[in-house]
Write a protein that holds these residues in place. Structure first.
Motif, PDB file in Angstrom:
ATOM      1  N   VAL A 152     -27.757  40.993  54.130  1.00 55.29           N
ATOM      2  CA  VAL A 152     -27.202  42.335  54.072  1.00 55.29           C
ATOM      3  C   VAL A 152     -27.112  42.739  52.606  1.00 55.29           C
ATOM      4  O   VAL A 152     -26.610  41.988  51.783  1.00 55.29           O
ATOM      5  CB  VAL A 152     -25.789  42.388  54.704  1.00 55.29           C
ATOM      6  CG1 VAL A 152     -25.201  43.773  54.588  1.00 55.29           C
ATOM      7  CG2 VAL A 152     -25.835  41.912  56.141  1.00 55.29           C
ATOM      8  N   SER A 153     -27.622  43.900  52.299  1.00 51.31           N
ATOM      9  CA  SER A 153     -27.475  44.397  50.934  1.00 51.31           C
ATOM     10  C   SER A 153     -27.273  45.897  50.980  1.00 51.31           C
ATOM     11  O   SER A 153     -27.719  46.577  51.903  1.00 51.31           O
ATOM     12  CB  SER A 153     -28.696  44.051  50.078  1.00 51.31           C
ATOM     13  OG  SER A 153     -29.805  44.801  50.494  1.00 51.31           O
ATOM     14  N   VAL A 154     -26.571  46.376  49.988  1.00 55.94           N
ATOM     15  CA  VAL A 154     -26.289  47.797  49.880  1.00 55.94           C
ATOM     16  C   VAL A 154     -26.593  48.205  48.449  1.00 55.94           C
ATOM     17  O   VAL A 154     -26.120  47.583  47.502  1.00 55.94           O
ATOM     18  CB  VAL A 154     -24.813  48.101  50.211  1.00 55.94           C
ATOM     19  CG1 VAL A 154     -24.503  49.570  50.036  1.00 55.94           C
ATOM     20  CG2 VAL A 154     -24.471  47.628  51.615  1.00 55.94           C
ATOM     21  N   ASN A 155     -27.405  49.222  48.293  1.00 61.12           N
ATOM     22  CA  ASN A 155     -27.711  49.744  46.968  1.00 61.12           C
ATOM     23  C   ASN A 155     -27.046  51.108  46.836  1.00 61.12           C
ATOM     24  O   ASN A 155     -27.454  52.073  47.472  1.00 61.12           O
ATOM     25  CB  ASN A 155     -29.228  49.880  46.775  1.00 61.12           C
ATOM     26  CG  ASN A 155     -29.909  48.533  46.765  1.00 61.12           C
ATOM     27  OD1 ASN A 155     -29.379  47.572  46.211  1.00 61.12           O
ATOM     28  ND2 ASN A 155     -31.065  48.439  47.385  1.00 61.12           N
ATOM     29  N   CYS A 156     -26.011  51.160  46.028  1.00 61.53           N
ATOM     30  CA  CYS A 156     -25.266  52.397  45.839  1.00 61.53           C
ATOM     31  C   CYS A 156     -25.247  52.761  44.360  1.00 61.53           C
ATOM     32  O   CYS A 156     -25.133  51.881  43.513  1.00 61.53           O
ATOM     33  CB  CYS A 156     -23.826  52.242  46.320  1.00 61.53           C
ATOM     34  SG  CYS A 156     -23.670  51.867  48.057  1.00 61.53           S
ATOM     35  N   LYS A 157     -25.324  54.039  44.080  1.00 65.83           N
ATOM     36  CA  LYS A 157     -25.201  54.493  42.693  1.00 65.83           C
ATOM     37  C   LYS A 157     -23.743  54.498  42.259  1.00 65.83           C
ATOM     38  O   LYS A 157     -23.436  54.414  41.098  1.00 65.83           O
ATOM     39  CB  LYS A 157     -25.829  55.867  42.526  1.00 65.83           C
ATOM     40  CG  LYS A 157     -27.330  55.848  42.738  1.00 65.83           C
ATOM     41  CD  LYS A 157     -27.959  57.143  42.313  1.00 65.83           C
ATOM     42  CE  LYS A 157     -29.421  57.128  42.671  1.00 65.83           C
ATOM     43  NZ  LYS A 157     -30.287  56.753  41.641  1.00 65.83           N
ATOM     44  N   GLN A 158     -22.835  54.604  43.227  1.00 68.13           N
ATOM     45  CA  GLN A 158     -21.410  54.535  42.926  1.00 68.13           C
ATOM     46  C   GLN A 158     -20.745  53.612  43.929  1.00 68.13           C
ATOM     47  O   GLN A 158     -21.287  53.335  44.994  1.00 68.13           O
ATOM     48  CB  GLN A 158     -20.781  55.923  42.969  1.00 68.13           C
ATOM     49  CG  GLN A 158     -20.863  56.590  44.332  1.00 68.13           C
ATOM     50  CD  GLN A 158     -20.356  58.020  44.279  1.00 68.13           C
ATOM     51  OE1 GLN A 158     -20.448  58.675  43.256  1.00 68.13           O
ATOM     52  NE2 GLN A 158     -19.828  58.504  45.381  1.00 68.13           N
ATOM     53  N   LEU A 159     -19.566  53.127  43.582  1.00 65.53           N
ATOM     54  CA  LEU A 159     -18.853  52.222  44.470  1.00 65.53           C
ATOM     55  C   LEU A 159     -18.449  52.943  45.741  1.00 65.53           C
ATOM     56  O   LEU A 159     -17.953  54.072  45.694  1.00 65.53           O
ATOM     57  CB  LEU A 159     -17.598  51.683  43.772  1.00 65.53           C
ATOM     58  CG  LEU A 159     -17.825  50.714  42.623  1.00 65.53           C
ATOM     59  CD1 LEU A 159     -16.500  50.372  41.964  1.00 65.53           C
ATOM     60  CD2 LEU A 159     -18.513  49.460  43.111  1.00 65.53           C
ATOM     61  N   PRO A 160     -18.648  52.291  46.896  1.00 63.76           N
ATOM     62  CA  PRO A 160     -18.192  52.912  48.152  1.00 63.76           C
ATOM     63  C   PRO A 160     -16.661  52.864  48.204  1.00 63.76           C
ATOM     64  O   PRO A 160     -16.040  52.042  47.535  1.00 63.76           O
ATOM     65  CB  PRO A 160     -18.813  52.026  49.226  1.00 63.76           C
ATOM     66  CG  PRO A 160     -19.059  50.723  48.558  1.00 63.76           C
ATOM     67  CD  PRO A 160     -19.301  51.014  47.111  1.00 63.76           C
ATOM     68  N   PRO A 161     -16.054  53.733  49.000  1.00 62.76           N
ATOM     69  CA  PRO A 161     -14.586  53.687  49.113  1.00 62.76           C
ATOM     70  C   PRO A 161     -14.144  52.386  49.773  1.00 62.76           C
ATOM     71  O   PRO A 161     -14.886  51.791  50.546  1.00 62.76           O
ATOM     72  CB  PRO A 161     -14.259  54.895  49.996  1.00 62.76           C
ATOM     73  CG  PRO A 161     -15.522  55.205  50.706  1.00 62.76           C
ATOM     74  CD  PRO A 161     -16.649  54.758  49.826  1.00 62.76           C
ATOM     75  N   LEU A 162     -12.944  51.942  49.444  1.00 63.07           N
ATOM     76  CA  LEU A 162     -12.401  50.737  50.056  1.00 63.07           C
ATOM     77  C   LEU A 162     -12.180  50.977  51.543  1.00 63.07           C
ATOM     78  O   LEU A 162     -11.707  52.033  51.948  1.00 63.07           O
ATOM     79  CB  LEU A 162     -11.090  50.345  49.389  1.00 63.07           C
ATOM     80  CG  LEU A 162     -11.186  49.878  47.943  1.00 63.07           C
ATOM     81  CD1 LEU A 162      -9.802  49.578  47.399  1.00 63.07           C
ATOM     82  CD2 LEU A 162     -12.088  48.667  47.814  1.00 63.07           C
ATOM     83  N   ASP A 163     -12.545  49.996  52.338  1.00 57.96           N
ATOM     84  CA  ASP A 163     -12.394  50.105  53.785  1.00 57.96           C
ATOM     85  C   ASP A 163     -11.585  48.898  54.258  1.00 57.96           C
ATOM     86  O   ASP A 163     -12.085  47.765  54.245  1.00 57.96           O
ATOM     87  CB  ASP A 163     -13.760  50.137  54.456  1.00 57.96           C
ATOM     88  CG  ASP A 163     -13.679  50.330  55.961  1.00 57.96           C
ATOM     89  OD1 ASP A 163     -12.566  50.211  56.534  1.00 57.96           O
ATOM     90  OD2 ASP A 163     -14.722  50.596  56.563  1.00 57.96           O
ATOM     91  N   PRO A 164     -10.349  49.093  54.681  1.00 60.22           N
ATOM     92  CA  PRO A 164      -9.509  47.960  55.087  1.00 60.22           C
ATOM     93  C   PRO A 164      -9.988  47.259  56.354  1.00 60.22           C
ATOM     94  O   PRO A 164      -9.486  46.195  56.695  1.00 60.22           O
ATOM     95  CB  PRO A 164      -8.129  48.604  55.308  1.00 60.22           C
ATOM     96  CG  PRO A 164      -8.406  50.041  55.579  1.00 60.22           C
ATOM     97  CD  PRO A 164      -9.663  50.378  54.799  1.00 60.22           C
TER      98      PRO A 164
END
Length: 121
Positions: free
Chosen positions: A11-23
Motif C-alpha cells: 500500500v502506498s499513497v503519494n500526496c503533495k500534502q499531508l492527509p488529515p488525521l483519521d482516528p
C-alpha cells in the motif's frame, strides 16, 4: 515439506500534502490483521515500514502505537530492525501465539534478521 505461501500486499499513497488525521485508521488496521489471522491462523505476517523518505522509524512507532491501543490482544507483534552500513529497515512479525510458540518464533525471526544483516552486496 510443503512450499510456503508468500503473499505480498503493498500500500502506498503519494500526496503533495499531508492527509488529515483519521482516528479510524489504527482500529481499522488492527481489525484487518485480526480478521486475516482468524481466517488464516497458521500464517505469520510481516510488514516493512517504507523508509524512502527517512520516516520509516516514525511509521513503525505509529503502527506499534495503533497496535497497543486498538488490538484485541489475540496476536503478538515482534518489532525488529534490519541494519546495514547505510540503511535500517523497520519490520515487525505478527502471529497468533495460540498456534506458534512465541519463544521459538522470536528466536527463528532474530536468526533470520542476523543472516540478512551479514549479507554483503
Amino acid at each position: 515439506m510443503g512450499i510456503p505461501i508468500i503473499r505480498k500486499i503493498s500500500v502506498s499513497v503519494n500526496c503533495k500534502q499531508l492527509p488529515p488525521l483519521d482516528p479510524k485508521v489504527g482500529p481499522t488496521i488492527c481489525q484487518i490483521l485480526e480478521e486475516y489471522t482468524a481466517n488464516h491462523p497458521d500464517e505469520l505476517l510481516t510488514y516493512v515500514c517504507d523508509d524512502l523518505d527517512g520516516k520509516g522509524h516514525q511509521r513503525r512507532i505509529k503502527f506499534l502505537r495503533w497496535y497497543e491501543h486498538h488490538s484485541n490482544g489475540s496476536l503478538l507483534a515482534l518489532p525488529q530492525e534490519i541494519k546495514s552500513e547505510d540503511q535500517t529497515i523497520y519490520t515487525c512479525l505478527i502471529f497468533d501465539p495460540k498456534v506458534y510458540n512465541e519463544q521459538h518464533i522470536q528466536t527463528a525471526y532474530e536468526e533470520e534478521i542476523s543472516l540478512l544483516e551479514t549479507v554483503k552486496e
